[in-house]
Structure formats: C-alpha cells, structure tokens
Design a protein around this motif. Structure first.
Motif, PDB file in Angstrom:
ATOM      1  N   VAL A 149      33.758  30.064  38.311  1.00  0.00           N
ATOM      2  CA  VAL A 149      32.616  30.516  37.500  1.00  0.00           C
ATOM      3  C   VAL A 149      31.351  30.484  38.360  1.00  0.00           C
ATOM      4  O   VAL A 149      30.567  31.446  38.381  1.00  0.00           O
ATOM      5  N   GLU A 150      31.161  29.385  39.106  1.00  0.00           N
ATOM      6  CA  GLU A 150      29.966  29.262  39.961  1.00  0.00           C
ATOM      7  C   GLU A 150      29.959  30.346  41.032  1.00  0.00           C
ATOM      8  O   GLU A 150      28.939  30.978  41.292  1.00  0.00           O
TER       9      GLU A 150
ATOM     10  N   VAL B  75      44.547  36.354  39.025  1.00  0.00           N
ATOM     11  CA  VAL B  75      45.205  35.474  38.058  1.00  0.00           C
ATOM     12  C   VAL B  75      46.716  35.648  38.223  1.00  0.00           C
ATOM     13  O   VAL B  75      47.170  36.636  38.804  1.00  0.00           O
ATOM     14  N   GLY B  76      47.468  34.698  37.711  1.00  0.00           N
ATOM     15  CA  GLY B  76      48.921  34.850  37.788  1.00  0.00           C
ATOM     16  C   GLY B  76      49.633  33.520  37.678  1.00  0.00           C
ATOM     17  O   GLY B  76      49.084  32.484  38.034  1.00  0.00           O
ATOM     18  N   GLU B  77      50.864  33.581  37.183  1.00  0.00           N
ATOM     19  CA  GLU B  77      51.643  32.373  36.943  1.00  0.00           C
ATOM     20  C   GLU B  77      52.549  32.055  38.123  1.00  0.00           C
ATOM     21  O   GLU B  77      52.911  32.956  38.888  1.00  0.00           O
TER      22      GLU B  77
ATOM     23  N   GLN C  87      43.480  31.633  32.297  1.00  0.00           N
ATOM     24  CA  GLN C  87      42.711  31.842  33.538  1.00  0.00           C
ATOM     25  C   GLN C  87      41.570  32.848  33.306  1.00  0.00           C
ATOM     26  O   GLN C  87      40.469  32.681  33.826  1.00  0.00           O
ATOM     27  N   ILE C  88      41.849  33.866  32.515  1.00  0.00           N
ATOM     28  CA  ILE C  88      40.797  34.862  32.214  1.00  0.00           C
ATOM     29  C   ILE C  88      39.723  34.234  31.318  1.00  0.00           C
ATOM     30  O   ILE C  88      38.523  34.373  31.570  1.00  0.00           O
ATOM     31  N   GLU C  89      40.170  33.551  30.265  1.00  0.00           N
ATOM     32  CA  GLU C  89      39.199  32.948  29.330  1.00  0.00           C
ATOM     33  C   GLU C  89      38.312  31.938  30.051  1.00  0.00           C
ATOM     34  O   GLU C  89      37.098  31.910  29.848  1.00  0.00           O
ATOM     35  N   ASN C  90      38.922  31.103  30.903  1.00  0.00           N
ATOM     36  CA  ASN C  90      38.166  30.033  31.571  1.00  0.00           C
ATOM     37  C   ASN C  90      37.118  30.549  32.541  1.00  0.00           C
ATOM     38  O   ASN C  90      36.166  29.850  32.854  1.00  0.00           O
ATOM     39  N   VAL C  91      37.316  31.747  33.040  1.00  0.00           N
ATOM     40  CA  VAL C  91      36.348  32.274  34.019  1.00  0.00           C
ATOM     41  C   VAL C  91      35.533  33.423  33.405  1.00  0.00           C
ATOM     42  O   VAL C  91      34.319  33.318  33.228  1.00  0.00           O
ATOM     43  N   LEU C  92      36.206  34.496  33.028  1.00  0.00           N
ATOM     44  CA  LEU C  92      35.463  35.699  32.616  1.00  0.00           C
ATOM     45  C   LEU C  92      34.667  35.506  31.334  1.00  0.00           C
ATOM     46  O   LEU C  92      33.632  36.145  31.146  1.00  0.00           O
ATOM     47  N   TYR C  93      35.136  34.637  30.451  1.00  0.00           N
ATOM     48  CA  TYR C  93      34.443  34.471  29.172  1.00  0.00           C
ATOM     49  C   TYR C  93      33.056  33.839  29.337  1.00  0.00           C
ATOM     50  O   TYR C  93      32.288  33.772  28.395  1.00  0.00           O
ATOM     51  N   HIS C  94      32.720  33.385  30.544  1.00  0.00           N
ATOM     52  CA  HIS C  94      31.365  32.873  30.809  1.00  0.00           C
ATOM     53  C   HIS C  94      30.389  34.007  31.141  1.00  0.00           C
ATOM     54  O   HIS C  94      29.223  33.740  31.391  1.00  0.00           O
ATOM     55  N   PHE C  95      30.882  35.235  31.150  1.00  0.00           N
ATOM     56  CA  PHE C  95      30.045  36.351  31.588  1.00  0.00           C
ATOM     57  C   PHE C  95      29.865  37.361  30.457  1.00  0.00           C
ATOM     58  O   PHE C  95      30.456  37.223  29.389  1.00  0.00           O
ATOM     59  N   SER C  96      29.028  38.383  30.733  1.00  0.00           N
ATOM     60  CA  SER C  96      28.726  39.366  29.685  1.00  0.00           C
ATOM     61  C   SER C  96      29.561  40.633  29.872  1.00  0.00           C
ATOM     62  O   SER C  96      30.132  40.862  30.950  1.00  0.00           O
ATOM     63  N   ALA C  97      29.550  41.468  28.847  1.00  0.00           N
ATOM     64  CA  ALA C  97      30.260  42.756  28.936  1.00  0.00           C
ATOM     65  C   ALA C  97      29.667  43.595  30.066  1.00  0.00           C
ATOM     66  O   ALA C  97      30.399  44.291  30.777  1.00  0.00           O
TER      67      ALA C  97
END
Ligand code: PGA
Length: 270
Positions: free
Chosen positions: A130-131, A147-149, A166-176
């Motif tokens: 995120v940083e 991302v990937g398992e 992985q998507i929620e933990n990173v991308l959800y901190h950002f805007s559309a």
C-alpha cells in the motif's frame, strides 16, 4: 488477431460496452542479464516491436542497474520501461533502496509491485505494498500489482480467496480514479518458472473473479476497463489460447521475455 476481430465486430463482451481496456505484454527480466546483455536484448525488442499492433502495449522490466542504459536503447520505440520494485519510503537514509522519484528520473512509466518472489523471499507484505503503491501513483508511475496463490493454497481450494484478499488488502485503499493507473497480474506461484502453465480455463475463472473483486469496490466501468495480465510459464506456444479468454488482457512474462523473438511472438498472440 481473434481478440481484435471480435473487438471490431462488436459482438463480444469487450466490444458490447465502451471498454477502454488496454492489452499489455510485459517482460519481467528478474535478476538476469548484465548491463551489456540487457541493452542488446532491449535493442532487439525495440527493433522487433514494429511488428506489434498499435493496440498492444509492450513493457520491459530490467533490473535497476540497467534502467538508464535500457531507456536510451528503447528511446523512440513503442517499448515502455518498468521497474521490478520500488521503495516504501520517498527518500532519505534507506541504504540500498530505490525511490519512485529515481525511477521517474530514468524514464520508468511502470513498476511491478508485489511479485510473489518478493513476497516469498523479501518479506513483502500487503501493508508495505500500500505504501509503495501510494508513492508510485503520486509520482505518476503506473503499477503492475501481482497476486496469486501458491500450490498448497490451490490444492486446498483457496485460490479465489487468496487472490480476493490480496486485492482487497492493497487496492481497496485507493480510489476508482487511481485504478486507471493500475494493472493487475494474476500469477499462480506454482506456474512461475516451473513450465507448468495454468490452463486457459483455470486462468480465466480467476481473472473473472478478480474483475468481480474490483467491481465490488470500484463499480462495473472501472472493473471492465482494468487490464488483467496472466503470468506463469507463458510462452509463444500457449499465449494465444490464454489471450483468447475474455478476461485475460495480456501477460507478465518471465523466462520467455529473455529472448526477443519469444517475447515478440507472445505479443503477436492476441
Ligand atoms: P515465468 O515468470 O514466465 O518465468 O514463469 C513469470 C513471472 O514471474 O513474472
């Protein structure tokens, strides 16, 4: 050219809405080549890139030490430059780190972030990502988020959950709006460098689910516009089938990106 043909005919899901999705083939050179070898490879890719259709973007990610020389080697071609990582701090006393401003100053348009090798061997966490992503986007550098398992997670049937979190933990901190400068790369860890590729069906079902995860937070338009790449033993012989899938918009290529002919053959596989 099946994907473009459908695109033009207006008869598939891509063409049925006003989708701005880009097709990208990106080469992740990892820790390979000396500077002279890298410059020669970049020149060969730049030369052959003339064969690649205008609507396929070509990106190469050499090691940090190569970026300046490779930038000069690809100047004037359609090849864009990417880093493989960046620091999670803007500047200062962080010995051995490379900042986003440094990347920008040598002409990097992209940086890869969150590659599984960095997560696995260098303790890259979602929090750190995120940083890093904040700094990259603020500096005007686009991000290819991986991302990937791993194999254990796939065998336990957790692959959808792993990619979603992985998507929620990173991308959800950002805007559309930020998402316009983000590309996602789905790379099943068990397929990286192993010669074992995910089947087109296995890859497509995850790509579709990743797009749903993007849609849940940012809405349908943003999700439809998002470029989602497949990575993991992608090569000229399997790229066509993978890229023909409706939710696979190109590839993040490791081993096959070290040969200009193979890399370009992959970029001609849409
Ligand atoms: P591979 O690597 O193509 O050598 O499997 C892909 C990647 O790790 O980006």
């Amino acid at each position: 050219m099946s994907k473009f043909a459908d695109f033009d005919k207006g008869n598939n899901s891509i063409a049925s809405t006003n989708i701005m999705r880009k097709f990208i083939v990106a080469g992740n050179w990892k820790m390979n080549t000396t500077v002279p070898e890298g410059v020669a490879l970049a020149k060969a890719v730049a030369e052959k890139s003339k064969e690649v259709p205008a609507n396929v973007e070509l990106v190469i990610a050499p090691p940090f030490t190569h970026l300046g020389a490779v930038a000069a080697a690809v100047e004037g071609s359609k090849v864009a430059l990417s880093a493989q990582n960046c620091a999670d701090k803007a500047k200062g006393a962080y010995t051995g780190e490379i900042s986003v401003d440094m990347l920008k100053s040598v002409g990097c348009e992209y940086t890869i972030l969150g590659h599984s090798e960095r997560r696995q061997y260098y303790g890259e966490t979602d929090g750190k990502l995120v940083e890093k992503m904040k700094l990259a986007l603020e500096a005007g550098i686009k991000v290819i988020l991986c991302v990937g398992e791993n194999l254990q997670e796939r065998e336990a049937g957790k692959h959808f959950d792993v990619c979603r979190s992985q998507i929620e933990n990173v991308l959800y901190h950002f805007s559309a709006e930020d998402m316009a400068n983000v590309v996602i790369a789905y790379e099943p860890v068990w397929a990286i460098g192993t010669g074992k590729t995910a089947t087109a069906e296995q890859a497509e079902e995850i790509h579709a689910s990743i797009r749903n995860t993007v849609e849940a937070k940012f809405g349908r338009e943003t999700a439809q516009d998002m470029t989602i790449l497949y990575g993991g033993s992608c090569k000229p012989s399997n790229a066509k089938e993978l890229f023909a899938q409706p939710d696979i918009d190109g590839g993040l290529i490791g081993g096959a990106a070290l040969k200009a002919d193979d890399f370009i053959a992959i970029a001609l596989s849409f």
